[in-house]
Motif scaffolding. Sequence first.
Motif, PDB file in Angstrom:
ATOM      1  N   HIS A  65       0.860  -1.187   0.000  1.00  0.00           N
ATOM      2  CA  HIS A  65       0.000   0.000   0.000  1.00  0.00           C
ATOM      3  C   HIS A  65       0.894   1.233   0.000  1.00  0.00           C
ATOM      4  CE1 HIS A  65       0.797  -0.669   4.270  1.00  0.00           C
ATOM      5  NE2 HIS A  65       0.263   0.492   4.607  1.00  0.00           N
ATOM      6  N   HIS A  67       1.490   3.777   2.062  1.00  0.00           N
ATOM      7  CA  HIS A  67       2.053   4.471   3.237  1.00  0.00           C
ATOM      8  C   HIS A  67       3.569   4.657   3.122  1.00  0.00           C
ATOM      9  CE1 HIS A  67      -1.239   4.173   6.516  1.00  0.00           C
ATOM     10  NE2 HIS A  67      -1.074   5.417   6.130  1.00  0.00           N
ATOM     11  N   HIS A  70       6.167   2.126   4.192  1.00  0.00           N
ATOM     12  CA  HIS A  70       6.250   0.867   3.430  1.00  0.00           C
ATOM     13  C   HIS A  70       6.900   1.036   2.061  1.00  0.00           C
ATOM     14  CE1 HIS A  70       3.708  -1.758   6.088  1.00  0.00           C
ATOM     15  NE2 HIS A  70       3.571  -0.562   6.626  1.00  0.00           N
ATOM     16  N   HIS A 159      -7.477  -0.337   6.595  1.00  0.00           N
ATOM     17  CA  HIS A 159      -6.324   0.454   7.048  1.00  0.00           C
ATOM     18  C   HIS A 159      -6.173   1.645   6.086  1.00  0.00           C
ATOM     19  CE1 HIS A 159      -2.201   1.270   8.343  1.00  0.00           C
ATOM     20  NE2 HIS A 159      -1.797   1.132   7.103  1.00  0.00           N
ATOM     21  N   ASP A 178      -0.092  -4.206   7.218  1.00  0.00           N
ATOM     22  CA  ASP A 178      -0.549  -3.385   8.345  1.00  0.00           C
ATOM     23  C   ASP A 178      -1.804  -3.907   9.028  1.00  0.00           C
ATOM     24  OD1 ASP A 178       1.562  -1.781   8.665  1.00  0.00           O
ATOM     25  OD2 ASP A 178       0.778  -0.074   7.544  1.00  0.00           O
TER      26      ASP A 178
HETATM   27 ZN   LIG Z   1       0.128   1.447   6.468  1.00  0.00          ZN
END
Ligand SMILES: [Zn+2]
Length: 310
Positions: A65, A67, A70, A159, A178
Amino acid sequence: MGSIGVGNEIHVVIGGAFPFCNTVVVITSEELVVIDPGCPIEELRSLLKNHNLELRDIDTVILTHIHPDHIAHATKLHRLSGCRIAANEMTASLFNDKEEMKKFLGFHKKHPIRPLWEELVNRSMYGALEDGRVDEELRNGDKFAVGNLTLRVLYAPGHLPDHMCIEFLEPNLIFASDIDCTRFGPFYGHENSSIPEFRESIRMLKKRDYKGMISGHLQEPLIVDHRNALSEYEKHFDRREEAVLKSIGDGAETIEELSINPIVYPPLSDLVLLQFEKWMIEHHVSSLMEKGLVEVVNKKLIAMFPESST
Ligand SMILES: [Zn+2]
């Protein structure tokens, strides 16, 4: 820190808590794959060195994803190794346009906290906001071979809407990213995060049989009894929701007032974390309103107590 082996060819470089994440590394004789390159880069380098490999030998980076913790090293690794970057269709369009990514995470151009958030990302997750391109788009259910292993994409939103897990079919493991089963609990600190979707994703994982689940943030990343860990993890939603309801019952009338006594984060002095706290509380307020336990009267939150209202 360091890394552990969780299968013959599957390794986890321990990044641990935010602003790092655990990075899954698949080392086969044919291909070197790195999933979520957000661990300290020296730890990744050191794992590869133990296998007579270097960062420049990486063939593929997969992102679960968008974020920053990451994706931090994805563009750097691409520059160094020429590796392809793979992500699902939603993550891909955000990765390819970092302004879209910022909007997606709630930090549109005029958001007052945006400069502080960017500063945090550039200080602790340097590289996450750099321009880059996804080469290969993945979709839910896609299966692909890495050496003798078969990996499968499993969308698990909540999330964030673009959050996905990666299943390893033969050793029967899942990298749950996550959905991380940390003691902190689930994170849904963006406007487009969703508690109902997060809970649905958890229910989906609980229905599946895995030999082990790999967490994106635990220091000991391999969870053997994933059903029990997920049940404990899910309790945070209810505990936080009860705390929000109690706080409204005690007289907090707005999100601002609710976030004076933090429910998710420890006492707050960081404005970025305070923003996440507010967004998470907003999700709980919506959830309580849907359940008829909270109403808005004259722009003020009021707790409804079914026992006394009849
Ligand atoms: Zn995340």
